[in-house]
Design an enzyme around this catalytic site. Structure first.
Site, PDB file in Angstrom:
ATOM      1  N   GLU A 226       0.878  -1.182   0.000  1.00 22.10           N
ATOM      2  CA  GLU A 226       0.000   0.000   0.000  1.00 22.10           C
ATOM      3  C   GLU A 226       0.910   1.226   0.000  1.00 22.10           C
ATOM      4  O   GLU A 226       1.558   1.517   1.000  1.00 22.10           O
ATOM      5  CB  GLU A 226      -0.881   0.004   1.257  1.00 22.10           C
ATOM      6  CG  GLU A 226      -1.769  -1.215   1.417  1.00 22.10           C
ATOM      7  CD  GLU A 226      -2.875  -1.278   0.403  1.00 22.10           C
ATOM      8  OE1 GLU A 226      -3.093  -0.280  -0.312  1.00 22.10           O
ATOM      9  OE2 GLU A 226      -3.512  -2.332   0.293  1.00 22.10           O
ATOM     10  N   CYS A 260      -2.380   9.621   2.526  1.00 24.41           N
ATOM     11  CA  CYS A 260      -2.064   8.967   1.244  1.00 24.41           C
ATOM     12  C   CYS A 260      -3.183   9.191   0.233  1.00 24.41           C
ATOM     13  O   CYS A 260      -2.915   9.370  -0.945  1.00 24.41           O
ATOM     14  CB  CYS A 260      -1.787   7.484   1.448  1.00 24.41           C
ATOM     15  SG  CYS A 260      -3.108   6.601   2.281  1.00 24.41           S
TER      16      CYS A 260
HETATM   17  P1  NDP Z   1       8.511   4.916   4.204  1.00 19.17           P
HETATM   18  O1  NDP Z   1       8.424   4.207   2.914  1.00 19.17           O
HETATM   19  O2  NDP Z   1       9.665   5.802   4.445  1.00 19.17           O
HETATM   20  O3  NDP Z   1       8.502   3.860   5.418  1.00 19.17           O
HETATM   21  C1  NDP Z   1       7.452   2.925   5.586  1.00 19.17           C
HETATM   22  C2  NDP Z   1       7.919   1.844   6.553  1.00 19.17           C
HETATM   23  O4  NDP Z   1       8.941   1.061   5.919  1.00 19.17           O
HETATM   24  C3  NDP Z   1       8.532   2.393   7.830  1.00 19.17           C
HETATM   25  O5  NDP Z   1       8.178   1.564   8.906  1.00 19.17           O
HETATM   26  C4  NDP Z   1      10.013   2.288   7.534  1.00 19.17           C
HETATM   27  O6  NDP Z   1      10.800   2.219   8.688  1.00 19.17           O
HETATM   28  C5  NDP Z   1      10.064   0.981   6.791  1.00 19.17           C
HETATM   29  N1  NDP Z   1      11.256   0.773   5.972  1.00 19.17           N
HETATM   30  C6  NDP Z   1      12.118   1.699   5.475  1.00 19.17           C
HETATM   31  N2  NDP Z   1      13.084   1.096   4.748  1.00 19.17           N
HETATM   32  C7  NDP Z   1      12.827  -0.231   4.781  1.00 19.17           C
HETATM   33  C8  NDP Z   1      13.471  -1.383   4.222  1.00 19.17           C
HETATM   34  N3  NDP Z   1      14.546  -1.267   3.455  1.00 19.17           N
HETATM   35  N4  NDP Z   1      12.948  -2.592   4.477  1.00 19.17           N
HETATM   36  C9  NDP Z   1      11.830  -2.715   5.230  1.00 19.17           C
HETATM   37  N5  NDP Z   1      11.175  -1.667   5.793  1.00 19.17           N
HETATM   38  C10 NDP Z   1      11.671  -0.439   5.564  1.00 19.17           C
HETATM   39  O7  NDP Z   1       7.128   5.675   4.375  1.00 19.17           O
HETATM   40  P2  NDP Z   1       6.718   6.703   5.513  1.00 19.17           P
HETATM   41  O8  NDP Z   1       6.804   6.038   6.842  1.00 19.17           O
HETATM   42  O9  NDP Z   1       7.466   7.978   5.293  1.00 19.17           O
HETATM   43  O10 NDP Z   1       5.165   6.925   5.203  1.00 19.17           O
HETATM   44  C11 NDP Z   1       4.701   7.842   4.275  1.00 19.17           C
HETATM   45  C12 NDP Z   1       4.349   7.144   2.970  1.00 19.17           C
HETATM   46  O11 NDP Z   1       3.364   6.127   3.221  1.00 19.17           O
HETATM   47  C13 NDP Z   1       3.716   8.085   1.967  1.00 19.17           C
HETATM   48  O12 NDP Z   1       4.224   7.803   0.686  1.00 19.17           O
HETATM   49  C14 NDP Z   1       2.240   7.715   2.034  1.00 19.17           C
HETATM   50  O13 NDP Z   1       1.521   8.024   0.868  1.00 19.17           O
HETATM   51  C15 NDP Z   1       2.321   6.252   2.272  1.00 19.17           C
HETATM   52  N6  NDP Z   1       1.065   5.747   2.827  1.00 19.17           N
HETATM   53  C16 NDP Z   1       0.290   4.917   2.068  1.00 19.17           C
HETATM   54  C17 NDP Z   1      -0.924   4.477   2.553  1.00 19.17           C
HETATM   55  C18 NDP Z   1      -1.777   3.525   1.774  1.00 19.17           C
HETATM   56  O14 NDP Z   1      -2.627   2.889   2.395  1.00 19.17           O
HETATM   57  N7  NDP Z   1      -1.616   3.384   0.464  1.00 19.17           N
HETATM   58  C19 NDP Z   1      -1.423   4.914   3.858  1.00 19.17           C
HETATM   59  C20 NDP Z   1      -0.517   5.753   4.575  1.00 19.17           C
HETATM   60  C21 NDP Z   1       0.681   6.152   4.066  1.00 19.17           C
HETATM   61  P3  NDP Z   1      11.337   3.565   9.387  1.00 19.17           P
HETATM   62  O15 NDP Z   1      10.210   4.504   9.555  1.00 19.17           O
HETATM   63  O16 NDP Z   1      11.776   3.092  10.687  1.00 19.17           O
HETATM   64  O17 NDP Z   1      12.390   4.084   8.464  1.00 19.17           O
END
Ligand code: NDP
Length: 484
Positions: A226, A260
Site C-alpha cells: 500500500e 495517502c
Molecule cells: P517509508 O516508505 O519511508 O517507510 C514505511 C515503513 O517502511 C517504515 O516503517 C520504515 O521504517 C520501513 N522501511 C524503510 N526502509 C525499509 C526497508 N529497506 N525494508 C523494510 N522496511 C523499511 O514511508 P513513511 O513512513 O514515510 O510513510 C509515508 C508514505 O506512506 C507516503 O508515501 C504515504 O503516501 C504512504 N502511505 C500509504 C498508505 C496507503 O494505504 N496506500 C497509507 C498511509 C501512508 P522507518 O520509519 O523506521 O524508516
C-alpha cells in the site's frame, strides 16, 4: 527531494537491533494456537481486544497526537475509524473465509468441490507514521481476524502507538503473543522480512515498497504493498462548489496534507475555475496549523516534510505557476500554512510527485475528458474524487479513472466503509486491505474435491475408453464451440 531520501530522526545513539528471529519464532507458536481456536473463539477474543483499545482510547489518542503532532480530536477519529474496521473484520471472518461448496461443473459433476481459506501463519506488518494506527491496522487487524499471528514494525517516528496496541492485545488475551511489535528503522523491517515470515503487509512510500519487494523476492514471500498517491479531484461545471471546496479543504489540508488518499491536485472545468478558486481560498485562509485543539491541523510529522513542500512550491512557481494562497514562505517548520497554486505545468513535481503537505494545485481543464486524462497521467493510482450533480455521469467517469477507490461528491468516503477493499494500482501498490478482499489477502485459498461416485464419463484414468473419448470430443464442441 522526497521524504524517503531524508532521515526521519536525528542521529540516534546505536540501539541494539531487536531479535527478530526469536520474535518470529514466538509468533509461529502463537499462530498455531490462534488458528486452532476456530472462528467463534477468535471473534470473541478479537472483539475483546477491540474493547481494550476503545477503553483506553483517550490515552491512545494522546500518544498518537504526541508522536505525529496531529490534534487529539483527529487522533480520536482515527481510533474510531480503526475500531469500525476491527469490528467488521472480527464479525465477518467466518462468513468470508469458511469452507463452502462451489459448483463442480458438467465434466466433474461427480466431485464435491469446496473452497476454504487458511491463515498464512506469521504476517509481518511494516507501517508508516501518518496514520500510525488506522493504516497499519488495515493489515494487522485483518490478518489477526483471518487467523494469523502478526509481528508489527511501525515507523521509527511512531513506535509508542504500536507498543500500546500490542499491550492492549496482551491485556485482552494474555495467553499467547499473537501481536508483537519490533521497533527500529528500515534495517529492522528488512531483517523481519528475511526472518521467515509467511506474508508481508507493507504500507509506505513507493520507493521503499520496491526495496521491500526485493527482500520478499529472496524467499518468494508474498506481499501486499500500500504505497503513496497523488490523488486528483475532478470538478465538473455543474458541481456544488460549496461542497467541492469544503472537501478540497478537508482532503488537501487535513492532517497537514499527510494523507495517502488526500487531495493533491484539482482539475476544475474552466468555466467554474475562478469561482472554485475564490471559494477555496476564502475557506483555506481561515485555517491555522498549531499544537492545541483549536488548530485546524498539526505540524509536519516528518522532519523533512516542510522541505519537500518548499521545493515543490518553488519549482512550480519558477515554472510559471501562480500562488493564489501562500507560497514558499508558508513553510514555517514544523508547521506549513495552506498553499493553493494554479496554472502549474503538468510535469512539475507539484503535479506528478507526492508532496504530502498542505498544498493544492488547482488547474483548469476544457472538459471532463481532459480532466480524466490528466488525473490518470501520473505513475500513482490510489484514490480520486469527482464532484458533479449528475451522479450517473460521475460513475461513468469513475470507471475511467486509474485508481483503487473513487468517491463522488465527497473525498475519503470509503475510509469508514469497512466492507470496501482499499488499495492502489501502478505506483500506488497492489493487493487489498479492508473488506472481504482484505481478509482473503491474509489467507491462502485451499481447494478440495471429494469424488462422490465414479463418473459415467471416466476421463481421469490412463486407459480411457474410445467411447468416453468420443463423448468428451463431442462435449468439447457442444460446451465450448461457437454455434454454426
Ligand atoms: P517509508 O516508505 O519511508 O517507510 C514505511 C515503513 O517502511 C517504515 O516503517 C520504515 O521504517 C520501513 N522501511 C524503510 N526502509 C525499509 C526497508 N529497506 N525494508 C523494510 N522496511 C523499511 O514511508 P513513511 O513512513 O514515510 O510513510 C509515508 C508514505 O506512506 C507516503 O508515501 C504515504 O503516501 C504512504 N502511505 C500509504 C498508505 C496507503 O494505504 N496506500 C497509507 C498511509 C501512508 P522507518 O520509519 O523506521 O524508516
Amino acid at each position: 527531494m522526497t521524504l524517503t531520501d531524508s532521515p526521519k530522526l536525528q542521529q540516534q545513539p546505536e540501539q541494539p537491533l531487536p531479535d527478530v528471529t526469536a520474535t518470529v519464532a514466538a509468533a509461529r507458536e502463537a499462530s498455531a494456537w490462534w488458528a486452532g481456536l476456530g472462528y467463534a473463539e477468535r471473534r470473541r477474543r478479537t472483539l475483546a481486544w477491540k474493547n481494550a483499545i476503545a477503553n483506553g482510547a483517550e490515552e491512545l489518542a494522546e500518544i498518537i497526537s504526541r508522536e505525529t503532532g496531529k490534534p487529539v480530536g483527529d487522533a480520536t477519529l482515527e481510533i474510531m475509524l480503526t475500531l469500525g474496521h476491527l469490528d467488521w473484520a472480527a464479525k465477518h471472518a467466518r462468513k468470508v473465509l469458511k469452507r463452502r461448496g462451489v459448483p463442480a461443473g458438467a465434466v466433474a459433476f461427480n466431485q464435491k468441490a469446496t473452497l476454504g481459506y487458511e491463515p498464512y501463519g506469521v504476517v509481518a506488518v511494516i507501517g508508516p507514521w501518518n496514520y500510525p494506527l488506522y493504516t497499519p491496522m488495515g493489515s494487522v487487524g485483518y490478518a489477526i481476524a483471518a487467523g494469523n499471528a502478526v509481528v508489527f514494525k511501525p515507523s521509527e517516528l511512531t513506535p509508542d502507538t504500536a507498543v500500546w496496541l500490542a499491550e492492549a492485545w496482551t491485556r485482552a488475551n494474555p495467553e499467547q503473543p499473537v501481536l508483537q511489535v519490533v521497533t527500529g528503522g528500515g534495517e529492522v523491517g528488512g531483517a523481519l522480512i528475511r526472518a521467515g515470515v509467511d506474508k508481508v503487509g507493507f504500507t509506505g512510500s513507493t520507493a521503499t515498497a520496491k526495496k521491500v519487494m526485493a527482500a520478499c523476492a529472496e524467499q518468494l514471500t508474498p506481499l501486499v504493498a500500500e504505497c503513496g498517491g497523488k490523488d486528483a479531484m475532478i470538478v465538473a461545471a455543474d458541481a456544488n462548489l460549496d461542497l467541492a471546496t469544503d472537501f478540497a479543504v478537508f482532503g488537501g489540508f487535513g492532517n497537514s496534507g499527510q494523507t495517502c488518499v488526500g487531495v493533491e491536485r484539482v482539475y476544475v472545468v474552466e468555466s467554474v475555475r475562478r469561482q472554485f478558486l475564490d471559494l477555496l481560498v476564502e475557506k483555506a485562509r481561515t485555517l491555522a496549523p498549531g499544537t492545541d485543539e483549536s488548530a485546524s491541523y498539526g505540524r509536519m510529522t516528518h522532519p523533512a516534510g516542510g522541505d519537500v513542500v518548499r521545493e515543490h512550491v518553488q519549482d512550480a512557481l519558477t515554472r510559471g505557476g501562480t500562488a493564489v494562497l501562500g507560497g514558499v514562505d508558508s513553510v514555517k517548520a514544523p508547521f506549513v500554512e495552506p498553499i493553493v497554486l494554479t496554472d502549474v505545468p503538468e510535469d512539475a513535481d507539484a503535479v506528478c510527485v507526492e508532496t504530502f503537505g498542505p498544498t493544492l494545485v488547482v488547474n483548469g481543464v476544457a472538459d471532463l475528458d481532459e480532466a480524466v486524462e490528466k488525473a490518470n497521467a501520473t505513475d500513482y493510482g490510489l484514490g480520486a474524487s469527482i464532484f458533479t450533480r449528475n451522479h450517473k455521469l460521475g460513475e461513468r467517469l469513475a470507471a475511467r479513472l486509474k485508481a483503487g477507490a473513487v468517491t463522488i461528491d465527497s473525498v475519503l468516503g470509503f475510509a469508514g466503509v469497512a466492507a470496501l477493499p482499499f488499495g492502489g494500482v501502478g505506483g500506488s501498490g497492489f493487493g487489498r486491505v479492508h473488506g472481504p478482499d482484505g481478509l482473503r489477502e491474509f489467507s491462502r485459498a485451499k481447494s478440495m474435491t471429494v469424488q462422490r461416485f465414479k463418473a459415467p464419463l471416466d476421463l481421469l484414468r490412463i486407459d480411457r475408453s474410445e467411447r468416453d473419448m468420443k463423448i468428451a470430443k463431442s462435449m468439447l464442441h457442444s460446451l465450448h464451440g461457437s454455434r454454426k
